[in-house]
Write a protein that holds these residues in place. Structure first.
Motif, short mmCIF file in Angstrom:
data_model
loop_
_atom_site.label_atom_id
_atom_site.label_comp_id
_atom_site.label_asym_id
_atom_site.label_seq_id
_atom_site.Cartn_x
_atom_site.Cartn_y
_atom_site.Cartn_z
N LEU A 1 0.85 -1.18 0.00
CA LEU A 1 0.00 0.00 0.00
C LEU A 1 0.89 1.24 0.00
O LEU A 1 1.95 1.26 0.62
N PHE A 2 0.43 2.27 -0.68
CA PHE A 2 1.23 3.48 -0.85
C PHE A 2 0.43 4.71 -0.45
O PHE A 2 -0.80 4.73 -0.58
N LEU A 3 1.14 5.73 0.01
CA LEU A 3 0.52 7.02 0.24
C LEU A 3 0.41 7.72 -1.11
O LEU A 3 1.38 7.77 -1.87
N LEU A 4 -0.74 8.27 -1.40
CA LEU A 4 -0.97 8.93 -2.68
C LEU A 4 0.05 10.05 -2.89
O LEU A 4 0.58 10.22 -3.99
N GLU A 5 0.36 10.80 -1.85
CA GLU A 5 1.33 11.89 -1.99
C GLU A 5 2.71 11.36 -2.37
O GLU A 5 3.45 12.01 -3.13
N ASP A 6 3.08 10.18 -1.87
CA ASP A 6 4.38 9.58 -2.23
C ASP A 6 4.38 9.15 -3.70
O ASP A 6 5.40 9.26 -4.39
N VAL A 7 3.24 8.65 -4.17
CA VAL A 7 3.13 8.23 -5.57
C VAL A 7 3.28 9.45 -6.48
O VAL A 7 4.02 9.41 -7.47
N PHE A 8 2.62 10.56 -6.13
CA PHE A 8 2.74 11.78 -6.93
C PHE A 8 4.18 12.29 -6.92
O PHE A 8 4.68 12.74 -7.95
N ALA A 9 4.85 12.21 -5.78
CA ALA A 9 6.24 12.66 -5.69
C ALA A 9 7.14 11.79 -6.57
O ALA A 9 8.03 12.30 -7.25
N ALA A 10 6.93 10.48 -6.58
CA ALA A 10 7.73 9.58 -7.41
C ALA A 10 7.47 9.86 -8.89
O ALA A 10 8.41 9.84 -9.70
N GLU A 11 6.23 10.16 -9.22
CA GLU A 11 5.89 10.46 -10.61
C GLU A 11 6.57 11.76 -11.06
O GLU A 11 7.12 11.84 -12.15
N ARG A 12 6.56 12.77 -10.20
CA ARG A 12 7.25 14.04 -10.53
C ARG A 12 8.73 13.81 -10.70
O ARG A 12 9.37 14.33 -11.64
#
Length: 62
Positions: free
Chosen positions: A46-57
């Motif tokens: 499971l992932f934090l949505l904010e971490d996913v957005f940071a990884a995508e950026r």
């Protein structure tokens, strides 16, 4: 010290949908250390949505 959660925990499949990549890309980001699971539900990471957005950026900056 634990980090306060500001976004919900989501599965890798949902994380992939949120940033328009494949689930394999999410797994690759984890392997490369660009994204860390924030928890587990059984065998599912499971992932934090904010971490996913940071990884995508970060992926777009590379």
């Amino acid at each position: 010290m634990s980090r306060a959660r500001t976004s919900p925990l989501i599965t890798g499949a949902l994380a992939a949908q949120e940033v328009a990549v494949t689930p394999a890309t999410i797994r690759k980001w984890v392997q490369l250390g660009h994204l860390s699971p924030a928890g587990r539900q059984g065998r599912t990471q499971l992932f934090l949505l904010e971490d996913v957005f940071a990884a995508e950026r970060a992926a777009h900056r590379r």
